[in-house]
Design a protein around this motif. Structure first.
Motif, PDB file in Angstrom:
ATOM      1  N   ILE A  63       4.702  10.901   2.675  1.00 38.28           N
ATOM      2  CA  ILE A  63       3.854  11.370   3.694  1.00 38.28           C
ATOM      3  C   ILE A  63       2.974  12.669   3.217  1.00 38.28           C
ATOM      4  CG2 ILE A  63       4.117  12.658   5.852  1.00 38.28           C
ATOM      5  CD1 ILE A  63       6.284  10.833   6.735  1.00 38.28           C
ATOM      6  N   TYR A  86      -3.584   7.340   7.341  1.00 37.28           N
ATOM      7  CA  TYR A  86      -2.332   6.540   7.184  1.00 37.28           C
ATOM      8  C   TYR A  86      -1.258   7.611   8.209  1.00 37.28           C
ATOM      9  CZ  TYR A  86       2.093   5.248   5.362  1.00 37.28           C
ATOM     10  OH  TYR A  86       3.475   4.827   5.294  1.00 37.28           O
ATOM     11  N   TYR A  98      -2.058   6.539  11.676  1.00 37.67           N
ATOM     12  CA  TYR A  98      -1.753   5.060  12.062  1.00 37.67           C
ATOM     13  C   TYR A  98      -0.282   5.171  12.250  1.00 37.67           C
ATOM     14  CZ  TYR A  98      -0.167   0.416  10.889  1.00 37.67           C
ATOM     15  OH  TYR A  98       0.485  -0.693  11.158  1.00 37.67           O
ATOM     16  N   SER A  99       0.405   5.745  11.417  1.00 34.02           N
ATOM     17  CA  SER A  99       1.914   5.833  11.514  1.00 34.02           C
ATOM     18  C   SER A  99       2.218   6.645  13.042  1.00 34.02           C
ATOM     19  CB  SER A  99       2.714   6.602  10.358  1.00 34.02           C
ATOM     20  OG  SER A  99       2.367   6.109   9.194  1.00 34.02           O
ATOM     21  N   ASN A 126       1.550   3.872  15.527  1.00 30.30           N
ATOM     22  CA  ASN A 126       2.540   2.710  15.348  1.00 30.30           C
ATOM     23  C   ASN A 126       4.037   3.131  16.027  1.00 30.30           C
ATOM     24  OD1 ASN A 126       3.359   0.136  14.496  1.00 30.30           O
ATOM     25  ND2 ASN A 126       4.061   0.862  12.569  1.00 30.30           N
ATOM     26  N   VAL A 138       5.240  13.722  11.489  1.00 27.64           N
ATOM     27  CA  VAL A 138       4.000  13.185  10.838  1.00 27.64           C
ATOM     28  C   VAL A 138       2.798  13.950  11.431  1.00 27.64           C
ATOM     29  CG1 VAL A 138       2.624  11.127  10.735  1.00 27.64           C
ATOM     30  CG2 VAL A 138       5.059  10.904  10.191  1.00 27.64           C
TER      31      VAL A 138
END
Length: 71
Positions: free
Chosen positions: A15, A22, A25-26, A29, A69
């Motif tokens: 990460i 990314y 997106y994580s 998601n 994140v």
């Protein structure tokens, strides 16, 4: 086999070097999975409260990870 601490360190390493796309997106998601889990509860069954408790526990874990994140 990695223990939980080693697994988290492995994921966090990826990460930290991941692109912003990314990471975004994580996070999205994880939020998508939360909605899918909430939708999976069958409120017409007698054990819907137990299902809800299990789902909410999983959702809380996903939210905590998405928060990490996004930070």
């Amino acid at each position: 086999m990695l223990d939980e601490k080693e697994c988290r360190e492995f994921v966090m390493k990826d990460i930290k070097v991941a692109s912003y796309m990314y990471l975004i997106y994580s996070a999205f998601n994880a939020i998508n999975k939360i909605y899918a889990l909430e939708y999976s509860v069958n409120y017409s069954r007698d054990n819907y409260l137990k299902q809800t408790a299990i789902v909410r526990t999983k959702c809380r874990e996903l939210l905590e990870n998405a928060d990490i994140v996004m930070d």
